[in-house]
Design a protein around this motif. Structure first.
Motif, PDB file in Angstrom:
ATOM      1  N   MET A  88       0.839  -1.208   0.000  1.00 30.87           N
ATOM      2  CA  MET A  88       0.000   0.000   0.000  1.00 30.87           C
ATOM      3  C   MET A  88       0.871   1.253   0.000  1.00 30.87           C
ATOM      4  N   LYS A  89       1.941   1.243   0.769  1.00 31.87           N
ATOM      5  CA  LYS A  89       2.850   2.400   0.793  1.00 31.87           C
ATOM      6  C   LYS A  89       3.421   2.652  -0.594  1.00 31.87           C
ATOM      7  N   ALA A  92       0.516   3.783  -3.022  1.00 30.52           N
ATOM      8  CA  ALA A  92      -0.021   5.104  -2.666  1.00 30.52           C
ATOM      9  C   ALA A  92       0.796   6.232  -3.283  1.00 30.52           C
ATOM     10  N   VAL A  97      -2.974   7.313  -8.448  1.00 33.59           N
ATOM     11  CA  VAL A  97      -3.830   6.976  -7.306  1.00 33.59           C
ATOM     12  C   VAL A  97      -4.379   8.271  -6.697  1.00 33.59           C
ATOM     13  N   ILE A 100      -6.853   6.882  -0.893  1.00 30.08           N
ATOM     14  CA  ILE A 100      -6.363   5.747  -0.130  1.00 30.08           C
ATOM     15  C   ILE A 100      -7.574   5.118   0.544  1.00 30.08           C
ATOM     16  N   THR A 119      -3.487   4.286   7.187  1.00 31.81           N
ATOM     17  CA  THR A 119      -4.312   4.775   6.083  1.00 31.81           C
ATOM     18  C   THR A 119      -4.293   6.298   6.018  1.00 31.81           C
ATOM     19  N   LEU A 122      -0.782   7.522   5.008  1.00 30.44           N
ATOM     20  CA  LEU A 122      -0.549   7.369   3.570  1.00 30.44           C
ATOM     21  C   LEU A 122      -1.218   8.493   2.782  1.00 30.44           C
ATOM     22  N   ALA A 123      -2.434   8.847   3.188  1.00 31.49           N
ATOM     23  CA  ALA A 123      -3.131   9.947   2.520  1.00 31.49           C
ATOM     24  C   ALA A 123      -2.364  11.254   2.711  1.00 31.49           C
ATOM     25  N   ASN A 126       1.172  11.283   0.837  1.00 30.99           N
ATOM     26  CA  ASN A 126       1.078  11.305  -0.621  1.00 30.99           C
ATOM     27  C   ASN A 126       0.140  12.386  -1.140  1.00 30.99           C
ATOM     28  N   ARG A 128      -3.018  13.038  -0.756  1.00 35.07           N
ATOM     29  CA  ARG A 128      -4.322  12.630  -1.261  1.00 35.07           C
ATOM     30  C   ARG A 128      -5.364  13.439  -0.506  1.00 35.07           C
ATOM     31  N   ILE A 131      -9.619   9.916   2.292  1.00 32.54           N
ATOM     32  CA  ILE A 131      -9.561   8.472   2.340  1.00 32.54           C
ATOM     33  C   ILE A 131     -10.969   7.922   2.195  1.00 32.54           C
TER      34      ILE A 131
END
Length: 137
Positions: A88-89, A92, A97, A100, A119, A122-123, A126, A128, A131
């Motif tokens: 996932m890392k 992501a 993408v 997440i 989670t 990661l968002a 990166n 994002r 989520i």
């Protein structure tokens, strides 16, 4: 649920062989109803690795002028139950993408805090916007 994960681990290699074609057919079906944009999840798990994302991107490339999509990285078999956190890392960080995703953390991973922390991190890491968590109840 864990029996279903075990079954999916068995059938994923076969499903991946036709996933580009099946995604293209689904996109054509959506377009037939006037849809030109969708948010879609793709599996992130040790069995499929990054192949689900790669195959989805191939299908989307064929319709890039008439169909768009937001992509959600989704740890279908949990982050820790099947040791998908590292994958996932990696995924992501891919530019394609957009979101997440997360599976019900308690039922699959046996914890709420650890999967949710990863989670959200990661968002954030990166950049994002948000989520998407799937909770079962």
């Amino acid at each position: 649920m864990k029996d279903m994960i075990a079954r999916e681990q068995e059938i994923i290699p076969e499903l991946l062989k036709t996933s580009v074609e099946r995604a293209e057919k689904l996109i054509m079906l959506l377009q037939g109803y006037g849809t030109n944009f969708a948010r879609t999840h793709f599996n992130v798990d040790p069995t499929s690795g990054s192949k689900s994302l790669a195959n989805l991107l191939r299908a989307l490339e064929h319709v890039k002028d008439s169909f768009g999509a937001e992509l959600v990285a989704f740890p279908q078999h949990g982050l820790y139950y099947t040791d998908s956190a590292g994958l996932m890392k990696e995924i992501a960080a891919w530019d394609k993408v957009d979101f997440i995703g997360g599976l019900d953390p308690y039922s699959i991973d046996g914890s709420i805090e650890k999967p949710m922390d990863l989670t959200v991190q990661l968002a954030l890491d990166n950049k994002r916007e948000s989520i998407s968590i799937c909770m079962r109840g």
